[in-house]
Enzyme design. Structure first.
Site, short mmCIF file in Angstrom:
data_model
loop_
_atom_site.label_atom_id
_atom_site.label_comp_id
_atom_site.label_asym_id
_atom_site.label_seq_id
_atom_site.Cartn_x
_atom_site.Cartn_y
_atom_site.Cartn_z
N ASP A 133 80.62 93.26 58.24
CA ASP A 133 81.02 93.45 59.64
C ASP A 133 82.31 92.70 59.97
O ASP A 133 82.38 91.47 59.90
CB ASP A 133 79.86 92.96 60.54
CG ASP A 133 80.01 93.39 61.98
OD1 ASP A 133 81.08 93.93 62.34
OD2 ASP A 133 79.07 93.17 62.76
N ASP A 170 78.92 99.68 69.05
CA ASP A 170 77.47 99.57 68.94
C ASP A 170 76.74 100.56 69.86
O ASP A 170 76.96 100.57 71.07
CB ASP A 170 77.02 98.15 69.30
CG ASP A 170 77.54 97.13 68.31
OD1 ASP A 170 78.38 97.50 67.45
OD2 ASP A 170 77.11 95.97 68.38
C1 GLA Z 1 78.31 93.86 65.66
C2 GLA Z 1 77.73 95.05 64.91
C3 GLA Z 1 76.25 95.18 65.22
C4 GLA Z 1 75.53 93.88 64.84
C5 GLA Z 1 76.19 92.69 65.49
C6 GLA Z 1 75.66 91.38 64.94
O1 GLA Z 1 78.25 94.02 67.02
O2 GLA Z 1 78.40 96.23 65.26
O3 GLA Z 1 75.69 96.28 64.52
O4 GLA Z 1 75.56 93.76 63.44
O5 GLA Z 1 77.60 92.68 65.29
O6 GLA Z 1 76.27 90.28 65.52
#
Ligand code: GLA
Length: 586
Positions: free
Chosen positions: A332, A395
């Site tokens: 990520d 997200d």
């Molecule tokens: C980002 C990602 C999510 C999750 C969070 C964790 O927002 O897109 O899917 O993994 O980080 O902090």
């Protein structure tokens, strides 16, 4: 606002607009549905605009919906006014009523007592690497499994259906036949093990901790999820990955002792926090179920939630993940934004190419899931840098609101990227968010999803048509029958897992309707008819729009029922935000 009328109401008049109080901010759409038909649409109105007059004739109408929707940019400053609103009535006064509550109708027929083998038909692995695969099968236990032609380096546990050992050292395709027998019958199914460079020949299926546990996630949660994956029957449909998301490492600034500690071990590898006493033991535990283990980290110094990332420790960390026995890595972007020189494609690719190269050199198969929210058209290069799937948007859990339903916003965008999906390279529109899920904005505890039953069918149908990774992220310990009916329909999942690995193409997309069609390996076509609108409507499709000639047998995949033979079109009345998922065969 839902209003019941007696049929003798003559008209509704009003002036609609965004309140001056917003000083030009805010954007809103006003809609009126009378007896299921759209009768007024203001279009997107801004705070600077004058009010628009509304005048809707209502004779004979019994159900009226006055709808205020976001202009598509969130609900900040969306102060909506229906000014001078008047009903002209001849009889009874109109009555405001609650929005109709949809019944949770379970459509998936329960699996029978006789064995039925599910899951992918093809499976990719690298030569000589550790191998684990649990044959997904429904039916009464005890069940006895067999695998004809299984390579000698692999071993099947006949009682559990778990295959383990080492992938053959020689590259090539290995045709195996699985069978499962119980006292009610026997099932057989061909399975191809493709030993080569490509993993994830079908989209990964499993569960991820994020949307239910957030920073609360513990070793216990992960073990309970693995237990539940088997106990609930999800594993019998092909769900296999049990993935820890963010927050398993040390959080340097945290005052909570459970999140603190030494961030790295003597070799410089990332250490878990105190909630994860033994990562290797956890991965082993997941493997004893025949399932696979996944984890998360960032290429930056810190993860999105502020935990330790892999920056400048990439190789050491990846080796540690493999040593622990993990099979899936979500990588990520998060704080890597501070490291990247700019947002050029080269800089965006860099951390992923680096990790992709490292993973290729390891003696373990690890799926690489790119999470950078779609920057730089990641779908054009995610595979090139070694990714097996890549998030295409922000997200899902942070999207929401009426008429900008997250699954529509994210799903409809992801649907446009169909050309980029293929075996080993999947567009990832984020997790399946149903069942008990926690609010992503607050990291809250789980509550029943706010999606209506129809929206849940739509969510799963879209994701399957889009050949998306099927990763559920609700509460594994509170799975109810309705949620399992959405997650565990073998014919629906088959659309997702089809070996051809094509993502559905958009056949029609209007404000009210979406039609998606996914070619399947056997020459059939999976078709989704979606009603995006606020009221029930008829949605149909003509064979010529699907490039199909001649009559087709149409099967309803949710009900697992043939609907008949249709000459050149099919159409159906579909509920608000609902779907009909079909398969067309000659
Ligand atoms: C980002 C990602 C999510 C999750 C969070 C964790 O927002 O897109 O899917 O993994 O980080 O902090």
């Amino acid at each position: 606002l839902h209003v019941e009328l007696d049929g003798d109401v003559e008209r509704f008049t009003a002036k609609v607009g965004v309140d001056d109080e917003t000083q030009g901010r805010g954007s809103i759409r006003f809609l009126i549905y009378a007896g299921g038909e759209k009768r007024f649409d203001s279009g997107v109105m801004k705070g600077t605009q004058n009010a628009k007059p509304v005048d809707v004739e209502l004779r004979g109408v019994r159900k009226l919906v006055l709808l205020v929707a976001s202009g598509g940019d969130g609900i900040d400053f969306d102060h909506a006014n229906w000014a001078d609103a008047v009903f002209q009535i001849a009889g009874e006064a109109p009555r405001a009523v609650g929005a109709p509550v949809e019944e949770k109708v379970v459509l998936t027929p329960p699996p029978g007592p006789e064995p039925s083998i599910n899951g992918p038909k093809v499976y990719g692995c690298r030569p000589g690497h550790p191998f684990i695969y649990r044959i997904p099968a429904t039916g009464d236990r005890p069940m006895t499994f067999a695998a004809e032609n299984l390579a000698s380096s692999l071993e099947l546990d006949a009682a559990t259906g778990i295959i383990s050992g080492e992938a053959p050292r020689e590259r090539g395709e290995y045709a195996v036949t699985f069978s499962a027998r119980n006292d009610r019958g026997r099932a057989e199914r061909p399975f191809r093990i493709v030993v080569g460079d490509t993993l994830a020949l079908t989209p990964p299926m499993g569960w991820n901790s994020w949307y239910i546990h957030y920073q609360r996630v513990t070793d216990q949660h992960m073990r309970a999820a693995a237990d539940a994956m088997v106990a609930s029957g999800m594993a019998d449909f092909g769900y296999a990955y049990v993935n820890i998301d963010d927050c398993w490492m040390v959080k340097p600034v945290s005052a909570d002792p459970m999140h603190g500690g030494e961030p790295r071990d003597a070799d410089g590898a990332v250490r878990p926090n105190k909630k994860f006493p033994d990562m290797g033991a956890l991965a082993d535990y997941i493997h004893t179920h025949g399932l696979k283990a996944g984890l998360y980290i960032s290429p930056g110094p810190l993860t999105c939630a502020g935990y330790v990332g892999s920056y400048e420790h990439e190789e050491t960390d990846a080796r540690k993940f493999a040593e622990w026995g993990f099979d899936f890595l979500k990588y990520d972007w998060c704080s890597y934004g501070r490291i990247a020189k700019d947002r050029s494609r080269e800089e965006l690719m860099k951390p992923y190419r680096q990790m992709g190269d490292i993973l290729k050199r390891l003696d373990r198969d690890i799926i690489l899931n790119l999470c950078q929210y779609g920057m730089g058209n990641v779908w054009e290069w995610g595979g090139e840098v070694g990714g097996h799937c890549w998030r295409t948007t922000g997200d899902l859990g942070l999207e929401g609101g009426q008429l900008s339903l997250g699954i529509f916003k994210v799903g409809l965008f992801n649907a446009t990227l169909h050309e980029h999906a293929r075996p080993g390279r999947w567009n990832d529109p984020d997790y399946i968010l149903i069942g008990h899920v926690g609010d992503a904005r607050t990291g809250g505890v789980g509550r029943p999803t706010t999606l209506t039953p129809n929206e849940q069918y739509t969510h799963m149908s879209m994701w399957c048509l889009m050949a998306a990774p099927l990763i559920f992220s609700g509460d594994m310990e509170r799975l109810d029958d309705f949620t399992l009916n959405i997650l565990c329909n073998a014919e629906v999942i088959e659309v997702d897992q089809d070996p051809l690995g094509r993502q559905a193409r958009i056949i029609r997309r209007t404000e009210e309707e979406l039609v998606l069609a996914k070619p399947m390996e056997d020459g059939s076509l999976a078709v989704g008819l979606f009603n995006l609108s606020e009221v029930e409507r008829e949605v149909g499709v003509a064979w010529k729009d699907l490039d199909v000639e001649g009559p087709r047998i149409v099967r309803d995949l949710w009900r697992q029922k043939d609907l008949g033979r249709f000459a050149e079109t099919y159409s159906s009345r579909i509920a608000r935000h609902g779907v009909v998922l079909l398969r067309l065969r000659e």
